[in-house]
Design an enzyme around this catalytic site. Structure first.
Site, PDB file in Angstrom:
ATOM      1  N   LYS A  65      -6.075 -18.691  17.227  1.00  0.00           N
ATOM      2  CA  LYS A  65      -6.838 -19.258  18.336  1.00  0.00           C
ATOM      3  C   LYS A  65      -7.056 -20.772  18.213  1.00  0.00           C
ATOM      4  O   LYS A  65      -7.043 -21.484  19.223  1.00  0.00           O
ATOM      5  CB  LYS A  65      -8.179 -18.534  18.481  1.00  0.00           C
ATOM      6  N   ASP A 101     -13.214 -15.003  25.604  1.00  0.00           N
ATOM      7  CA  ASP A 101     -14.087 -14.270  24.684  1.00  0.00           C
ATOM      8  C   ASP A 101     -15.550 -14.484  25.043  1.00  0.00           C
ATOM      9  O   ASP A 101     -16.375 -13.572  24.928  1.00  0.00           O
ATOM     10  CB  ASP A 101     -13.856 -14.746  23.244  1.00  0.00           C
ATOM     11  N   ILE A 218     -19.087  -5.425  17.626  1.00  0.00           N
ATOM     12  CA  ILE A 218     -17.900  -5.779  18.411  1.00  0.00           C
ATOM     13  C   ILE A 218     -16.629  -5.156  17.845  1.00  0.00           C
ATOM     14  O   ILE A 218     -15.583  -5.210  18.488  1.00  0.00           O
ATOM     15  CB  ILE A 218     -17.741  -7.305  18.567  1.00  0.00           C
TER      16      ILE A 218
END
Length: 282
Positions: A65, A101, A218
């Protein structure tokens, strides 16, 4: 046939291809979404190659990322805010880097977060925590936010990034039970409890939790982690991590195609993928 994809290392476990291809089929889109396992040493060449092939867009997952942020030509405010890109759109003007996100996490939990300034406990100080803090800074900026981590230096970096928009307090790992017990919303962002280590949890004592708390892990592999089971046993309202996966995909889909995504279809595809994965592990 328009090309989309997912770049990560590894990517074989991801539910995103099943989710996105189901969405394309439901919408009648002439498109395909392909997973690409790319070693970090070759990630820039992979981005360049996909652009040369005429790909429309890709998602980017760990560990790429930050590299995606560095490679892209233009950044949306969401990507700029956290210095990471999980969604790229290739265009004649260059590669545009975005981050879903942040919005994906908030959409997965916003219906459960009541009040204008609840107290948050975030377990972990990595990239996922950064996205969650960015969402809190956007939607609940007056909240008390405590980040529980083993390394104070990692939290100091988060404090520096968000110093103008959110007050973040560091709490050492050894104090995690105390901090969690005093919080309204608890978000577990570390890999603890992920397959194959499903017996692990950062919290083992159900008495740390109570009714009225909102707890999210998560991690979504397994769908219900040990941490989630412990929180549920203590009476907390538990939100699983699959919603974040789906909604970040929904937001990427809509950003690429500029029309509403078939959200129900995407949830169904992820549910089916995770159920099959669980059967395969039993």
């Amino acid at each position: 046939m328009r090309l989309f994809g997912l770049l990560g290392y590894p990517v074989g476990h991801s539910a995103s291809p099943a989710m996105m291809n189901a969405a394309f089929q439901a919408d009648g889109e002439a498109a395909v979404y392909v997973p690409f396992a790319v070693d970090p040493e070759h990630i820039r060449e992979a981005f360049t190659g996909l652009a040369a092939l005429g790909a429309v867009g890709v998602n980017v997952t760990v560990p790429h990322k930050v590299a995606a942020f560095d490679w892209t030509d233009v950044h949306t405010p969401e990507a700029q805010r956290i210095g990471a890109v999980n969604t790229i759109r290739f265009s004649t003007e260059g590669a545009i880097g975005h981050n879903t996100d942040v919005s994906g996490w908030w959409r997965s939990i916003e219906q459960q977060v009541t009040g204008t300034s609840p107290s948050f406990a975030v377990i972990g100080a990595g990239g996922a925590a950064m996205a969650i803090l960015a969402a809190i800074a956007t939607h609940r900026k007056d909240s008390v936010v405590r980040v529980i981590a083993r390394r104070e230096a990692a939290v100091a970096q988060l404090q520096e990034r968000f110093e103008a928009s959110l007050s973040i307090e560091y709490r050492p790992w050894e104090k995690r039970h105390e901090v969690v017990s005093e919080s309204d919303v608890i978000v577990q962002t570390t890999p603890i409890g992920m397959w194959p280590n499903t017996a692990d949890s950062p919290i083992e004592d159900p008495s740390v939790f109570q009714k009225g708390m909102v707890v999210q892990d998560i991690v979504y592999r397994p769908r219900e982690t040990r941490f989630a089971k412990v929180a549920k046993a203590g009476g907390a309202k538990v939100v699983d991590g699959a919603g974040m996966l789906v909604y970040q995909g929904v937001d990427a889909y809509e950003w690429w195609l500029d029309h509403a995504a078939p959200v129900d279809v995407m949830f169904q595809a992820v549910n089916a993928h995770l159920q099959q994965e669980q059967l395969d592990h039993e």
